[in-house]
Design a protein around this motif. Sequence first.
Motif, PDB file in Angstrom:
ATOM      1  N   THR A 182      12.753   8.386  -7.154  1.00 53.86           N
ATOM      2  CA  THR A 182      11.813   7.258  -7.094  1.00 53.86           C
ATOM      3  C   THR A 182      12.496   5.945  -7.480  1.00 53.86           C
ATOM      4  OG1 THR A 182      11.051   8.014  -9.283  1.00 53.86           O
ATOM      5  CG2 THR A 182       9.677   8.545  -7.405  1.00 53.86           C
ATOM      6  N   ARG A 183      13.457   6.021  -8.368  1.00 55.58           N
ATOM      7  CA  ARG A 183      14.187   4.801  -8.717  1.00 55.58           C
ATOM      8  C   ARG A 183      15.020   4.309  -7.537  1.00 55.58           C
ATOM      9  NH1 ARG A 183      17.331   3.948 -14.373  1.00 55.58           N
ATOM     10  NH2 ARG A 183      15.177   3.941 -15.065  1.00 55.58           N
ATOM     11  N   ALA A 184      15.603   5.243  -6.780  1.00 57.07           N
ATOM     12  CA  ALA A 184      16.363   4.851  -5.590  1.00 57.07           C
ATOM     13  C   ALA A 184      15.457   4.190  -4.566  1.00 57.07           C
ATOM     14  CB  ALA A 184      17.053   6.073  -4.983  1.00 57.07           C
ATOM     15  N   LEU A 185      14.231   4.690  -4.433  1.00 62.75           N
ATOM     16  CA  LEU A 185      13.284   4.078  -3.505  1.00 62.75           C
ATOM     17  C   LEU A 185      12.998   2.638  -3.912  1.00 62.75           C
ATOM     18  CD1 LEU A 185      10.209   5.838  -1.968  1.00 62.75           C
ATOM     19  CD2 LEU A 185      10.023   3.498  -2.799  1.00 62.75           C
ATOM     20  N   ALA A 186      12.788   2.425  -5.212  1.00 62.50           N
ATOM     21  CA  ALA A 186      12.552   1.057  -5.684  1.00 62.50           C
ATOM     22  C   ALA A 186      13.784   0.179  -5.467  1.00 62.50           C
ATOM     23  CB  ALA A 186      12.175   1.083  -7.163  1.00 62.50           C
ATOM     24  N   ALA A 187      14.968   0.747  -5.708  1.00 67.68           N
ATOM     25  CA  ALA A 187      16.191  -0.026  -5.512  1.00 67.68           C
ATOM     26  C   ALA A 187      16.373  -0.417  -4.052  1.00 67.68           C
ATOM     27  CB  ALA A 187      17.392   0.775  -5.996  1.00 67.68           C
ATOM     28  N   GLY A 233       3.769   5.573   1.455  1.00 68.87           N
ATOM     29  CA  GLY A 233       4.711   5.774   0.370  1.00 68.87           C
ATOM     30  C   GLY A 233       5.265   7.190   0.365  1.00 68.87           C
ATOM     31  N   LEU A 234       4.381   8.163   0.593  1.00 60.62           N
ATOM     32  CA  LEU A 234       4.840   9.554   0.646  1.00 60.62           C
ATOM     33  C   LEU A 234       5.790   9.780   1.814  1.00 60.62           C
ATOM     34  CD1 LEU A 234       1.844  11.906  -0.209  1.00 60.62           C
ATOM     35  CD2 LEU A 234       4.038  11.738  -1.371  1.00 60.62           C
ATOM     36  N   SER A 235       5.540   9.116   2.929  1.00 55.08           N
ATOM     37  CA  SER A 235       6.427   9.258   4.081  1.00 55.08           C
ATOM     38  C   SER A 235       7.846   8.810   3.738  1.00 55.08           C
ATOM     39  CB  SER A 235       5.889   8.436   5.259  1.00 55.08           C
ATOM     40  OG  SER A 235       6.794   8.442   6.333  1.00 55.08           O
ATOM     41  N   VAL A 236       7.969   7.645   3.101  1.00 56.87           N
ATOM     42  CA  VAL A 236       9.287   7.148   2.702  1.00 56.87           C
ATOM     43  C   VAL A 236       9.915   8.077   1.665  1.00 56.87           C
ATOM     44  CG1 VAL A 236      10.521   5.233   1.627  1.00 56.87           C
ATOM     45  CG2 VAL A 236       8.672   4.771   3.243  1.00 56.87           C
ATOM     46  N   GLY A 271       0.787  -1.223   0.000  1.00 56.63           N
ATOM     47  CA  GLY A 271       0.000   0.000   0.000  1.00 56.63           C
ATOM     48  C   GLY A 271       0.818   1.271   0.000  1.00 56.63           C
ATOM     49  N   TYR A 272       2.013   1.219  -0.569  1.00 54.93           N
ATOM     50  CA  TYR A 272       2.837   2.419  -0.681  1.00 54.93           C
ATOM     51  C   TYR A 272       2.521   3.192  -1.968  1.00 54.93           C
ATOM     52  CZ  TYR A 272       5.721   0.946   3.253  1.00 54.93           C
ATOM     53  OH  TYR A 272       6.153   0.603   4.509  1.00 54.93           O
TER      54      TYR A 272
END
Length: 611
Positions: free
Chosen positions: A488-493, A48-51, A32-33
């Motif tokens: 956003t790519r770093a978050l996915a990584a 998700g916004l918090s992260v 649910g991010y």
Amino acid sequence: MTTRLSHLFLRTLRDNPVDAEVPSHQLLVRAGYIRRAAPGIYSWLPLGLSVLRKLEQIVREEMTAIGAQEVHFPALLPKEPYEATGRWEDYGDGIFRVGDRKAEEVEPGVRRPNYLLAPTHEEVFTLLVKDLYSSYKDLPLNIYQIQNKYRDEARPRAGLLRGREFIMKDSYSFCLTEEDQQAAYDAHRAAYVRIFERLALDALPVDAVSGAMGGSASEEFLYPSDVGEDTFVESPGGYRANVEAVTSVAPEPRDHQHLPAAEVHDTPGTDTIETLVTAANATFPQDEREWGPADTLKNVVVAVISPDGGRQVAVIGVPGDREVDFKRAEASIGAQLGIAGEVSVEAAEPKDLAQQAGGIVPGYIGPGLSLEQPQLGAESATGIPYLVDPRVVEGTSWITGANREGQHVFGLVAGRDFTWDATIESVLVRDGDPAPDGSGPLTTRRGIEMGHIFMLGTKYADALGLQVLDENGKLSTVTMGSYGFGVTRALAALVEANHDDKGIIWPSAVAPADVHLVATGKGEEIYHAAEKLSAELEDAGLSVIYDDRPKVSPGVKFGDAELLGVPTIVVVGRGLAEGNVEVKDRRTGEAVQVPVGEAVAHLRERAATLR
């Protein structure tokens, strides 16, 4: 304030979304991010916004530490600056172009685009500095933004790793001297290293090419991952490079004065390297050794597709034991053929070959051999550009096609019997190839691109007229550097690097909370104790996600806690009867019983250690 799951805008999923192929995509949706809005486009939910905001804050802090100042540009931009730099056309179908109500109407209901959704912001950064600064005293300058970018990806995939809308930090340095530009580059590089250290993400700096962006001194930061779209190499001696930037170790030119003349031989049924080598060894054997694929010159016909969709045919000559890597060829072939912008390369289709004067004989293509004249000339009979691998140097001798069905040339000598238009790096780099710096054999790996830093030079300053008065009162063109970081790519990584079969395991630096508190049981005293502990943790400066849902089973609560990925899970349940709560390490799964009265101090110490 405590985040209560009973009120949080959140729905977790037990099963993976059908379109999710990689762990980060699967888990960010399931937890649910994020939520898919359209292909390659995602909505951000509260957790998700918090992260995301915590990750952005780390980037901001490190940019501030090197003296960079934050600005913010619109995402919707006029086309004129991009026309001035040529990128309005160079991007081809890769960007979103739109027309407003004042745009020229080319036919009823259809307007000519006069705006774009920015894929990057070099032009507007340059124009802003031009508008405000005019003296050398104003420089050097480092400015940046964290902003949404847009690319019209033909095949968006892997969730946040390759989308049509994404968030990027892009910063630019503006300098007059090489020393200042080098200092800006070094400062950004060091900032990136610190960012990745704070994220506990082992991203590696590798040599890279700048592509359509222009510039030099280019490095990418790649996180090694099997789901990455980039391939890079490394050697035991420390050489690292994106495969597009790898330079081949070419042999020295050879003396060919005493080599025999080339001969054309009948070789029926030999339209592959394998059948050609077999026929050569059977019919034209050598005394010292057998012929091998590396003795042959394979000529691959490719179509080079320009940003406007035009197709130009070229032939690439490579040793027969190598394969052409179209992605590597794309990095430099456009410049060799005089095509501006990013090009794509693919195998030529029959329609491409049909348009070539002089004809091409598949399986028997040779460099510059005319159908009427067996000996080779300096120019191809077809007029098609001929490019060769660096291993094709003067004096090397080859078996190659004779441009006649069922015939090959033996003893074809480079520089004596044929020439070429340019040398190009295009073959697939493979394990064991020598590193160009002599540091040992190369090993190939996959990686996710996290950032790209490079010196732009004066490309955009020249196109847009960015000049300032120097110390002598003369106009001098400003030199620029570009430094991109995929937020956003770093978050996915981070998810790719930190997960297990139960869910995400966030590093504490970006986790949505310090503690995930779970109340499980039927007694009111359990929920009362959990409420009290939650308030005490907040008062102690720790952020809390509190699962206070009264009618949800313990199994679901534990499953959600592991899925959401907060690094510390605290369970108020059966142990409360003995005066204890359970503190579980999400990374290792280890759990300890801690007295309720000592829980806050224990968790504060644990949070400080994790940070």
